[in-house]
Design a protein around this motif. Structure first.
Motif, mmCIF file in Angstrom:
data_model
loop_
_atom_site.group_PDB
_atom_site.id
_atom_site.type_symbol
_atom_site.label_atom_id
_atom_site.label_comp_id
_atom_site.label_asym_id
_atom_site.label_seq_id
_atom_site.Cartn_x
_atom_site.Cartn_y
_atom_site.Cartn_z
ATOM 1 N N MET A 120 0.813 -1.139 -0.075
ATOM 2 C CA MET A 120 -0.103 0.084 -0.265
ATOM 3 C C MET A 120 0.689 1.165 -0.033
ATOM 4 N N HIS A 121 1.990 1.165 0.674
ATOM 5 C CA HIS A 121 2.720 2.597 0.689
ATOM 6 C C HIS A 121 3.293 2.510 -0.779
ATOM 7 N N HIS A 122 3.703 1.636 -1.431
ATOM 8 C CA HIS A 122 4.138 1.448 -2.879
ATOM 9 C C HIS A 122 3.173 2.200 -3.812
ATOM 10 N N ALA A 123 1.709 1.808 -3.603
ATOM 11 C CA ALA A 123 0.707 2.400 -4.228
ATOM 12 C C ALA A 123 0.355 3.932 -4.182
ATOM 13 N N THR A 124 0.136 4.208 -2.557
ATOM 14 C CA THR A 124 -0.317 5.392 -2.452
ATOM 15 C C THR A 124 0.901 6.328 -2.564
ATOM 16 N N PHE A 125 2.217 6.077 -2.328
ATOM 17 C CA PHE A 125 3.268 6.953 -2.125
ATOM 18 C C PHE A 125 3.955 7.039 -3.873
ATOM 19 N N ASN A 126 4.236 5.957 -4.492
ATOM 20 C CA ASN A 126 4.861 5.965 -5.713
ATOM 21 C C ASN A 126 3.997 6.021 -6.821
ATOM 22 N N GLU A 127 2.925 4.904 -6.982
ATOM 23 C CA GLU A 127 2.047 4.874 -8.042
ATOM 24 C C GLU A 127 1.092 5.943 -8.122
ATOM 25 N N TRP A 128 0.385 6.387 -7.052
ATOM 26 C CA TRP A 128 -0.581 7.213 -7.009
ATOM 27 C C TRP A 128 -0.351 8.302 -7.750
ATOM 28 N N PHE A 129 1.227 8.913 -7.994
ATOM 29 C CA PHE A 129 1.607 10.091 -8.882
ATOM 30 C C PHE A 129 2.027 9.698 -10.069
ATOM 31 N N ILE A 130 2.928 8.684 -10.192
ATOM 32 C CA ILE A 130 3.493 8.506 -11.588
ATOM 33 C C ILE A 130 2.390 7.807 -12.571
ATOM 34 N N THR B 103 8.320 0.037 -16.190
ATOM 35 C CA THR B 103 6.874 0.003 -16.124
ATOM 36 C C THR B 103 6.573 1.091 -17.076
ATOM 37 N N TYR B 104 6.848 2.193 -17.249
ATOM 38 C CA TYR B 104 6.409 3.377 -17.937
ATOM 39 C C TYR B 104 7.373 3.628 -19.101
ATOM 40 N N ASP B 105 6.647 4.570 -19.990
ATOM 41 C CA ASP B 105 7.390 4.789 -21.240
ATOM 42 C C ASP B 105 8.110 6.311 -20.719
ATOM 43 N N ILE B 106 9.105 6.284 -20.076
ATOM 44 C CA ILE B 106 9.851 7.496 -19.631
ATOM 45 C C ILE B 106 10.799 7.906 -20.419
ATOM 46 N N PRO B 107 10.966 9.107 -21.251
ATOM 47 C CA PRO B 107 11.844 9.204 -22.038
ATOM 48 C C PRO B 107 13.028 9.687 -21.559
ATOM 49 N N ARG B 108 13.329 10.464 -20.328
ATOM 50 C CA ARG B 108 14.576 10.529 -19.667
ATOM 51 C C ARG B 108 14.578 10.900 -18.455
ATOM 52 N N PHE B 109 15.338 10.454 -17.341
ATOM 53 C CA PHE B 109 15.393 10.875 -16.035
ATOM 54 C C PHE B 109 16.335 11.747 -15.798
ATOM 55 N N LEU B 110 16.050 12.794 -14.544
ATOM 56 C CA LEU B 110 16.783 13.711 -14.088
ATOM 57 C C LEU B 110 16.898 13.175 -12.639
ATOM 58 N N ILE B 111 17.988 13.085 -11.877
ATOM 59 C CA ILE B 111 18.047 12.892 -10.551
ATOM 60 C C ILE B 111 17.907 14.263 -9.969
ATOM 61 N N SER B 112 16.647 14.676 -9.601
ATOM 62 C CA SER B 112 16.312 15.983 -9.576
ATOM 63 C C SER B 112 16.767 16.428 -7.825
ATOM 64 N N GLU B 113 16.700 15.501 -7.111
ATOM 65 C CA GLU B 113 17.337 15.852 -5.809
ATOM 66 C C GLU B 113 17.838 14.494 -4.846
ATOM 67 N N ASN B 114 18.955 14.545 -4.291
ATOM 68 C CA ASN B 114 19.435 13.525 -3.432
ATOM 69 C C ASN B 114 20.560 14.107 -2.594
ATOM 70 N N GLY B 115 20.481 13.787 -1.349
ATOM 71 C CA GLY B 115 21.466 14.687 -0.530
ATOM 72 C C GLY B 115 21.181 14.157 0.997
ATOM 73 N N MET B 116 21.993 14.503 1.922
ATOM 74 C CA MET B 116 22.059 14.079 3.140
ATOM 75 C C MET B 116 22.052 15.308 4.184
ATOM 76 N N ALA B 117 21.224 15.062 5.311
ATOM 77 C CA ALA B 117 21.162 15.942 6.450
ATOM 78 C C ALA B 117 22.287 15.352 7.311
ATOM 79 N N ARG B 118 23.072 16.506 8.016
ATOM 80 C CA ARG B 118 24.142 15.955 8.813
ATOM 81 C C ARG B 118 24.037 17.345 9.845
ATOM 82 N N ASP B 119 24.561 16.843 11.112
ATOM 83 C CA ASP B 119 24.706 17.987 12.217
ATOM 84 C C ASP B 119 26.293 18.647 11.933
ATOM 85 N N ASP B 120 26.225 19.457 11.025
ATOM 86 C CA ASP B 120 27.461 20.052 10.469
ATOM 87 C C ASP B 120 27.973 21.119 11.546
ATOM 88 N N GLN B 121 29.089 20.963 11.799
ATOM 89 C CA GLN B 121 29.731 22.080 12.750
ATOM 90 C C GLN B 121 31.113 22.495 12.009
#
Ligand code: FCB
Length: 445
Positions: free
Chosen positions: A240-250, A340-358
């Motif tokens: 259900m997570h996959h359905a409601t979070f991923n598939e519901w939009f794409i 699963t889908y006919d997607i012409p191209r992908f862009l990794i539009s966000e990826n990164g990491m939170a850290r307690d930087d000092q």
């Protein structure tokens, strides 16, 4: 496997208007739902508002200097609708558009391609007062805003994203209530999700008309879901997570419609869908932006008697936000989308990491965990490219520490460190390393 990326690969960072611009009252900008929400006591952990954030409205030249220091050739940023049309649907504010004119010109002069998102969550408050995205009038208002903005910038900006993460716009903001406008109603949230997808699809042809050589897409966030045990209850939760979070939009965006299992599960809360809506949503796109941070594990404690544990989270392997570091999930998601889908191209539009930087005694920020996080995800990108999946670029979240929504400035994602008292910004170790990668167009040490 080669460590080299394809020629012309976009190396960039991503930001969002409300998270960096500050100057929330400058030059006729109207109020957004995030101004109202942040001003409401208890909504932002640190009690901060969108002022000053990173003051990018005035300091964008410094931001671009950081990008240049990192050899970047692309920048994903968003436009604040309330700067362009302060009350959402009324008079156009030229001064707001002038700011983006200056920003775009400065980027192009620096050899950096602008990748522009029209909606990254700062809805004009007046539209919210009239029901927000749950009111279909917001669809029309968005399409007009897109038209006005692309008319002004489309001679120079060729990469357009309609909107960012409709899951957050709908479920996180209108059901979970953690983001503006802070509501807790499933029916409203699902209507918002539907209407915003219609707004996306309705804007696509308008953008193309104004900018015939545009590349147009949408940015969605994805999380692969896994059951903790092999009990039926856990497996169902993951499904259900996959359905409601991923598939519901794409699904709707790619013309597959809403997933049936989730539709049935939502019962009477499903959105009202007007004739023609699904066709509008499925307007062909040139690319899909994928935001990926983590996976999701599901467990129903009452159901696991004797069941085998399938995935146990390693508690040490998480970011400062508690998000598990799971690069394989990016591979899983993109290969699933590609199959699963006919997607012409992908862009990794966000990826990164939170850290307690000092800031260390030597004045630098040493963040080897972030380097390792990005490196592991770039290894996945190389693997996907070697399997002939078209990926056009990687946008690290984020250029610099910024106003991280309900966390205020307490959750740092930047490649550059920001001292929020002085607004001084400088590259962390990760930023220097990322600059070497971008400069070499290859995964270097
Ligand atoms: C994404 C948002 C972005 C930022 C990152 C950490 O969901 O698009 O604005 O908050 O998460």
């Amino acid at each position: 496997m080669s460590t080299q990326f394809p020629q012309g690969f976009y190396w960039g960072t991503a930001t969002a208007s409300f998270q960096i611009e500050g100057a929330t009252k400058a030059d006729g900008r109207g109020e957004s739902i995030w101004d109202r929400f942040a001003a409401t006591p208890g909504k932002i952990r640190t009690g901060e508002t969108g002022d000053p954030a990173c003051e990018s409205y005035h300091r964008y030249a410094e931001d671009i200097a950081l990008m240049q220091a990192m050899n970047l050739n692309a920048y994903r940023f968003s436009i604040a609708w309330p700067r362009v049309i302060p009350d959402g649907s009324g008079t156009v504010n030229d001064k707001g558009l002038d700011y983006y004119d200056r920003l775009v010109d400065a980027l192009l002069a620096a050899g950096i391609t602008p990748l522009v998102t029209l909606y990254h969550w700062d809805l004009p408050q007046r539209l919210q007062d009239e029901g927000g995205w749950a009111n279909r009038a917001s669809i029309e208002a968005f399409v007009r805003y897109a038209d006005v903005t692309v008319a002004r910038l489309g001679d120079r900006v060729k990469n357009w994203t309609t909107l960012n993460e409709p899951w957050c716009v709908s479920i996180l903001s209108n059901l979970i209530g953690e983001h503006a406008p802070g509501l807790s109603d499933l029916k409203t949230a699902l209507q918002v999700a539907h209407n915003i997808l219609v707004a996306h699809g309705a804007a696509v042809p308008v953008i193309r008309k104004r900018c015939p050589d545009a590349q147009v897409g949408i940015v969605l966030n994805f999380e692969p879901a896994f059951p903790v045990t092999d009990s039926e209850a856990d497996r169902r939760l993951a499904r259900m997570h996959h359905a409601t979070f991923n598939e519901w939009f794409i699904g709707p965006v790619m013309g597959h419609g809403y997933p049936q299992n989730a539709w049935l599960d939502y019962g009477e809360n499903v959105p009202e869908v007007l004739p023609g809506d699904m066709e509008i949503i499925a307007a062909p796109v040139d690319y899909l932006g994928v935001n990926y941070y983590t996976r999701h594990l599901w467990h129903d404690p009452s159901s696991s008697d004797g069941a085998r544990v399938l995935h146990q989270r390693d508690e040490g392997n998480v970011s400062a936000r508690g998000w598990e570091i799971y690069p394989q999930g990016l591979y899983d998601i993109i290969t699933w989308l590609h199959k699963t889908y006919d997607i012409p191209r992908f862009l990794i539009s966000e990826n990164g990491m939170a850290r307690d930087d000092q800031v260390a005694e030597d004045g630098a920020v040493h963040d080897p965990e972030r380097i390792s996080y990005i490196r592991q995800h770039l290894e996945v990108v190389l693997r996907l490219i070697s399997e002939h999946i078209p990926i056009t670029g990687y946008m690290c979240w984020s250029l610099m520490d910024n106003f991280e929504w309900a966390f205020g400035t307490s959750s740092r994602f930047g490649l550059a460190y920001v001292n929020f008292e002085t607004q001084e910004r400088f590259l962390k170790d990760s930023g220097r390393w990322y600059g070497r990668v971008a400069g070499a167009n290859a995964l270097v040490d």
